[in-house]
Design a protein around this motif. Structure first.
Motif, PDB file in Angstrom:
ATOM      1  N   ARG A   1       0.838  -1.211   0.000  1.00  0.00           N
ATOM      2  CA  ARG A   1       0.000   0.000   0.000  1.00  0.00           C
ATOM      3  C   ARG A   1       0.869   1.254   0.000  1.00  0.00           C
ATOM      4  NH1 ARG A   1      -1.821   4.433   0.333  1.00  0.00           N
ATOM      5  NH2 ARG A   1      -3.843   5.070   1.147  1.00  0.00           N
TER       6      ARG A   1
ATOM      7  N   ARG B   1      -6.139   1.954   8.912  1.00  0.00           N
ATOM      8  CA  ARG B   1      -6.921   3.067   9.484  1.00  0.00           C
ATOM      9  C   ARG B   1      -5.993   4.122  10.083  1.00  0.00           C
ATOM     10  NH1 ARG B   1      -9.053   7.149  10.375  1.00  0.00           N
ATOM     11  NH2 ARG B   1     -10.576   7.562  11.986  1.00  0.00           N
TER      12      ARG B   1
ATOM     13  N   ILE C   1     -14.943  -7.867  10.774  1.00  0.00           N
ATOM     14  CA  ILE C   1     -13.726  -8.381  11.404  1.00  0.00           C
ATOM     15  C   ILE C   1     -14.085  -9.305  12.555  1.00  0.00           C
ATOM     16  CG2 ILE C   1     -11.721  -7.719  12.800  1.00  0.00           C
ATOM     17  CD1 ILE C   1     -11.509  -5.204  10.975  1.00  0.00           C
TER      18      ILE C   1
ATOM     19  N   GLU D   1      -7.397   5.219   6.199  1.00  0.00           N
ATOM     20  CA  GLU D   1      -8.454   4.547   5.447  1.00  0.00           C
ATOM     21  C   GLU D   1      -9.655   4.331   6.361  1.00  0.00           C
ATOM     22  OE1 GLU D   1      -6.929   1.054   3.506  1.00  0.00           O
ATOM     23  OE2 GLU D   1      -5.615   2.243   2.225  1.00  0.00           O
TER      24      GLU D   1
ATOM     25  N   VAL E   1      -6.262 -10.053   7.482  1.00  0.00           N
ATOM     26  CA  VAL E   1      -7.318  -9.120   7.078  1.00  0.00           C
ATOM     27  C   VAL E   1      -7.613  -8.133   8.202  1.00  0.00           C
ATOM     28  CG1 VAL E   1      -9.785  -8.938   6.569  1.00  0.00           C
ATOM     29  CG2 VAL E   1      -8.397 -10.626   5.374  1.00  0.00           C
ATOM     30  N   ALA E   2      -7.795  -8.646   9.398  1.00  0.00           N
ATOM     31  CA  ALA E   2      -8.141  -7.786  10.530  1.00  0.00           C
ATOM     32  C   ALA E   2      -7.014  -6.809  10.848  1.00  0.00           C
ATOM     33  CB  ALA E   2      -8.467  -8.645  11.753  1.00  0.00           C
TER      34      ALA E   2
ATOM     35  N   MET F   1     -17.530  -2.576   9.112  1.00  0.00           N
ATOM     36  CA  MET F   1     -16.269  -3.271   8.860  1.00  0.00           C
ATOM     37  C   MET F   1     -15.785  -3.945  10.143  1.00  0.00           C
ATOM     38  SD  MET F   1     -14.478  -0.361   6.491  1.00  0.00           S
ATOM     39  CE  MET F   1     -12.961  -1.200   6.157  1.00  0.00           C
TER      40      MET F   1
ATOM     41  N   ALA G   1      -6.618  -4.086   8.078  1.00  0.00           N
ATOM     42  CA  ALA G   1      -7.705  -3.101   8.129  1.00  0.00           C
ATOM     43  C   ALA G   1      -7.496  -2.112   9.276  1.00  0.00           C
ATOM     44  CB  ALA G   1      -9.052  -3.808   8.277  1.00  0.00           C
TER      45      ALA G   1
ATOM     46  N   LEU H   1     -12.626   2.806   8.567  1.00  0.00           N
ATOM     47  CA  LEU H   1     -12.881   1.600   9.347  1.00  0.00           C
ATOM     48  C   LEU H   1     -14.207   1.842  10.054  1.00  0.00           C
ATOM     49  CD1 LEU H   1     -11.884  -1.192  10.228  1.00  0.00           C
ATOM     50  CD2 LEU H   1     -10.755  -0.080  12.164  1.00  0.00           C
TER      51      LEU H   1
END
Length: 107
Positions: free
Chosen positions: A20, A75, A90, A80, A67-68, A86, A71, A82
């Motif tokens: 990213r 944030r 999670i 980004e 994934v968790a 979302m 994410a 959250l």
């Protein structure tokens, strides 16, 4: 076995966040941590499986935690979104992984 899996997760998360940060590899310096992170992560996941963890458990925990963690980290690092929805997703992922882990351990 669990130590290798936790390390695999941390390397995968670091690699994904580096991906990213690279902004589509426009910032080429990020290719190094992306490459090292993913290679280390897959090696450690392989090691986890070789040490005897069932693939369904290992892969489920690896992907769900990844994934968790991505994410949540995104944030704070990249601002980004959250949302509460979302967050619910999670929580459901975590619940699913715990279910797989508990049934995998029993089997």
């Amino acid at each position: 076995m669990w130590t290798a899996l936790v390390a695999a997760i941390l390397f995968e998360v670091a690699a994904t966040l580096s991906l990213r940060a690279s902004e589509g590899f426009r910032k080429r310096i990020w290719i190094i941590p992306v490459t090292i992170g993913y290679l280390a992560s897959f090696y450690l996941l392989w090691l986890t499986l070789r040490l005897g963890m069932h693939v369904g458990v290992a892969y489920g925990v690896w992907t769900a935690c990844g994934v968790a963690m991505v994410a949540i980290a995104a944030r704070f690092l990249f601002r980004e979104p959250l949302t509460w929805l979302m967050g619910l997703g999670i929580a459901l992922i975590v619940a699913g992984v715990l279910t797989i882990e508990m049934t995998g351990a029993a089997g």
